[in-house]
Design a protein around this motif. Structure first.
Motif, PDB file in Angstrom:
ATOM      1  N   LEU A 260       0.845  -1.190   0.000  1.00 37.93           N
ATOM      2  CA  LEU A 260       0.000   0.000   0.000  1.00 37.93           C
ATOM      3  C   LEU A 260       0.881   1.241   0.000  1.00 37.93           C
ATOM      4  O   LEU A 260       1.787   1.373   0.830  1.00 37.93           O
ATOM      5  CB  LEU A 260      -0.911  -0.001   1.226  1.00 37.93           C
ATOM      6  CG  LEU A 260      -1.729   1.276   1.480  1.00 37.93           C
ATOM      7  CD1 LEU A 260      -2.746   1.492   0.370  1.00 37.93           C
ATOM      8  CD2 LEU A 260      -2.402   1.205   2.853  1.00 37.93           C
TER       9      LEU A 260
ATOM     10  N   LEU B 123       0.887   5.465   0.205  1.00 33.91           N
ATOM     11  CA  LEU B 123       0.107   6.631   0.610  1.00 33.91           C
ATOM     12  C   LEU B 123       0.987   7.869   0.526  1.00 33.91           C
ATOM     13  O   LEU B 123       2.190   7.813   0.838  1.00 33.91           O
ATOM     14  CB  LEU B 123      -0.414   6.474   2.042  1.00 33.91           C
ATOM     15  CG  LEU B 123      -1.355   5.308   2.332  1.00 33.91           C
ATOM     16  CD1 LEU B 123      -1.568   5.168   3.833  1.00 33.91           C
ATOM     17  CD2 LEU B 123      -2.682   5.507   1.609  1.00 33.91           C
TER      18      LEU B 123
ATOM     19  N   ILE C 270      -3.033   7.458  -3.401  1.00 36.63           N
ATOM     20  CA  ILE C 270      -3.181   6.134  -2.802  1.00 36.63           C
ATOM     21  C   ILE C 270      -2.967   5.115  -3.907  1.00 36.63           C
ATOM     22  O   ILE C 270      -3.459   5.284  -5.025  1.00 36.63           O
ATOM     23  CB  ILE C 270      -4.553   5.950  -2.125  1.00 36.63           C
ATOM     24  CG1 ILE C 270      -4.642   4.579  -1.459  1.00 36.63           C
ATOM     25  CG2 ILE C 270      -5.697   6.182  -3.105  1.00 36.63           C
ATOM     26  CD1 ILE C 270      -5.851   4.417  -0.563  1.00 36.63           C
TER      27      ILE C 270
ATOM     28  N   GLY D 296      -3.593   3.061  -8.854  1.00 38.41           N
ATOM     29  CA  GLY D 296      -3.741   4.124  -7.875  1.00 38.41           C
ATOM     30  C   GLY D 296      -4.446   5.326  -8.455  1.00 38.41           C
ATOM     31  O   GLY D 296      -4.915   5.325  -9.602  1.00 38.41           O
TER      32      GLY D 296
END
Length: 743
Positions: free
Chosen positions: A330, A332, A378, A393
């Motif tokens: 992930l 961010l 993201i 994303g």
């Protein structure tokens, strides 16, 4: 002919040296990504005799990477001065000014400037960022991205400049710097910096740096004006067409305060969270005085004095994180960038030859800009450790720009809001270390609103699919081929979006009205390149590029103005093509028994074609030179623990086309030198000099007149001049003395 031979020699010399150099052994860490390298001590960077060369990257898309050490010996003050030494970059600034970067000879608005991968808002209406505002002390490395991947912003038709600020994960220890910039007239301006990086426990690192510098650039300019092309040489006053001369003094004097901070914490095997921020505060005064002398006897005809106070601030705060989630990663990121400008300009005129201080106010203008950008990202990456990786994303951006211009020729307050939603998907297939394919789609959705006093609100929405495909093939540990196809965009100039009436633009009796419905300019681009590693650290590369640009923005005449001129508005009416070749070389002469001698060279050939919006004729892009080159060396003398070096850079002439004039632009070559003495393991004393050849900026203006636009165009086509102007500008050598200490 001499210049052509020098250019050819600049290209041939590195190729000649490259052939025997390939016999050297590769280092064991060849191809290690920059971010994975172990941290180095401050003394290994600040005080050492090693020569730094261009990095080799394993990116599938074409990227050139340069560490600060590649430039540091010549003590660049700003990012602009650093970029003089990279391929395909030039400027059309005044002498010793390097502000609006022009990659591949295209106007600054065609180059995207990122700081740590995020857009950097600037005060320029064409969305460009003046790179001379970023001090070199903040920089860890510079990346030239010739074609973007799907997870990178699609702006940057000419290319993208990504400025990576210093980071704690690649640096340990601290350094301090004290220096002085000395102009030819003896005026001195100080500079200083201090920075430190350390670890907090086993998993957390921190970096903090602060930099202050003052800069001064006094220039002299002379203009000669004629009723037709002059037939005699200097001093020109004997020419029967001579009309008048203008003598100008122009001094830019200011200071920059900047700093950056970064905190990184690692967790698990591959997890990371990072907080970062930086600021740059610029205060500058620009003072210009112009005296006009008429006729053969040079009779006094008036004086004009202009004073401009410029106050600009750039801020940035950001956070990014990588969070492993089993077989998925992930990503961010979030950030805020802000730009503030509060500048005033005054013009005074006088007609008293006996008292040049007897002046009265002629014009006053105030400019206020407040620009904020909020970004978020993201993403999810699947198959990170497998041959096939998929990254999906979305990048989000909210921008608000408030502007107030209060002056005689342009007055009004406006607000531009822009929201962007850019979902993307990127696939990377790397079955082996010799071959990789990177393909992706980026769908950019833009919503833009323009509001202002006494104008109708205007909105514009656009959606654009931007594909990209990059292929890398490395048949050996030394050789690397790349091919890329990508679609890029350029968003409209803020000044052309704002529907105000700007008087005295583009000509004295004209009016320009902005157009909020301007479309983005779009381009398909192709890059094909080859790199070869030379010895243990050298590299030579060649790249061919082509860009097909649609919806070029040009001014179009729509009516007669009340002042006797024309009314213009910008519209998307033109297409254009640009292409060229870029060669760069940097390597030690180890094969000749000279491991402490480093050679550096680059050469770029540029060409283009577009249709002139006024005459309908084919021509090159404005201010694009045919040739840009740089050639230099660094020599380390280990017996006395010292080094010295020199670089010479230059460009060929270029032409700018306007509706009522053409401008030929030329620069003399620029020579810079340095010499340094290392003192023990912790100190280095360095002296450098720029503009050693006292280069000149040379402009020739051919101006045309007429009672109508058609008559002006006809006179321009026939070469029927209303005025011919010769302008020459120069600034003397700039010396710098610097003492650096590592601890």
């Amino acid at each position: 002919m001499t210049k052509k031979l020098l250019l050819l020699g600049g290209v041939a010399l590195p190729l000649i040296f490259a052939m025997p150099a390939v016999a050297q052994e590769l280092p064991t860490d060849a191809g290690t990504p920059q971010e994975e390298a172990d941290p180095v001590r401050a003394s290994d960077i600040i005080v050492n005799g090693q020569i730094s060369f261009r990095n080799r990257t394993d990116d599938a898309n074409p990227v050139l990477s340069y560490d600060l050490e590649y430039f540091q010996r010549f003590e660049p003050v700003s990012v602009g001065e650093m970029l003089k030494r990279v391929p395909g970059v030039t400027f059309t600034s005044d002498v010793l000014e390097y502000d609006g970067v022009q990659m591949r000879g295209l106007p600054p608005g065609f180059t995207q400037v990122l700081i740590n991968g995020r857009r950097a808002p600037g005060g320029e209406a064409d969305r460009s960022f003046f790179v001379d505002r970023i001090p070199a002390e903040l920089v860890e490395r510079i990346e030239i991205v010739r074609a973007p991947r799907a997870d990178q912003p699609s702006e940057g038709i000419a290319g993208t400049l990504n400025i990576i600020t210093k980071e704690s994960v690649s640096f340990e220890g601290g350094f301090a710097k004290a220096g002085a910039l000395i102009n030819e007239d003896g005026k001195v301006r100080p500079s200083g910096a201090i920075a430190y990086a350390t670890s907090i426990g086993e998993d957390t690192t921190i970096w903090a740096g602060l930099n202050y510098q003052e800069r001064r650039n006094p220039k002299k300019k002379v203009s000669y004006r004629f009723g037709d092309t002059p037939t005699t040489g200097a001093p020109y006053t004997d020419d029967p067409e001579f009309d008048n001369t203008e003598l100008q003094d122009d001094t830019r004097d200011g200071s920059d305060l900047s700093g950056n901070l970064e905190l990184t914490h690692r967790f698990g095997d591959d997890g990371r969270i990072r907080f970062s921020g930086f600021f740059v505060d610029t205060d500058r005064d620009e003072d210009e005085s112009s005296v006009t002398l008429e006729g053969e006897d040079l009779d006094f005809d008036g004086i004009e004095v202009q004073h401009e106070e410029i106050n600009q601030q750039t801020y940035s705060l950001g956070m990014d994180a990588i969070v492993p989630l089993g077989g998925v990663e992930l990503g961010l990121a979030a950030g805020w960038s802000g730009f503030r400008e509060d500048s005033t300009s005054t013009v005074f005129v006088g007609e008293n030859e006996d008292d040049l201080t007897d002046l009265e106010l002629d014009d006053e203008e105030t400019l206020n800009i407040k620009d904020d950008e909020y970004t978020g990202t993201i993403s999810l990456t699947f198959g990170k450790d497998s041959p096939l990786k998929v990254k999906a994303g979305v990048d989000l951006l909210h921008k608000k720009r408030n502007g107030l211009n209060d002056g005689d020729f342009l007055a009004g307050e406006f607000t531009i809001k822009e929201d962007r939603y850019d979902p993307y998907v990127r696939l990377t297939y790397e079955p082996s270390t010799t071959f990789s394919v990177d393909a992706g789609l980026r769908y950019e959705i833009t919503r833009r609103d323009v509001t202002g006093e006494d104008i109708d609100d205007a909105s514009y929405d656009t959606e654009m699919l931007n594909p990209s495909l990059h292929v890398r093939y490395a048949p050996t540990t030394r050789d690397q081929f790349r091919a890329s196809v990508a679609r890029t965009v350029r968003r409209p100039n803020y000044g052309l979006l704002s529907p105000f009436e700007e008087e005295e633009s583009p000509g004295d009796e004209d009016v320009t009205i902005g157009n909020p419905e301007l479309r983005n300019e779009r381009a398909w681009g192709v890059d094909v390149g080859y790199e070869r590693r030379l010895g243990t650290s050298g590299i030579v590369g060649i790249n061919f590029f082509y860009r097909n640009i649609k919806d070029l923005t040009e001014l179009v005449r729509i009516a007669d103005s009340d002042m006797g001129g024309n009314v213009y508005t910008p519209r998307n009416i033109g297409d254009g093509d640009t292409w060229g070749m870029e060669i760069d070389f940097s390597a030690p002469l180890t094969a000749f028994g000279l491991p402490d001698t480093g050679l550096f060279a680059n050469y770029t050939y540029l060409d283009s074609e577009t249709t002139d919006p006024f005459t309908g004729e084919k021509r090159r892009f404005n201010n694009q030179p045919h040739h840009v080159y740089n050639l230099g060396f660094i020599q380390t003398v280990r017996t006395i623990d010292a080094s010295f070096g020199a670089t010479i850079s230059g460009r060929s002439k270029a032409r700018e086309y306007n509706f009522d004039e053409t401008i030929d632009l030329r620069y003399d070559p620029d020579l810079e030198l340095f010499v340094e003495k290392r003192i023990g393991k912790n100190f280095v004393l360095r002296g450098s000099v720029q503009n050693l050849l006292d280069r000149q900026k040379k402009e020739d203006f051919r101006k045309y007149d007429g009672d109508s636009l058609d008559e002006i165009i006809a006179n321009r086509a026939a070469g029927d001049l209303d005025e011919y102007e010769i302008e020459r500008e120069k600034s003397g050598p700039l010396f710098q003395v610097t003492l650096r200490a590592a601890f």
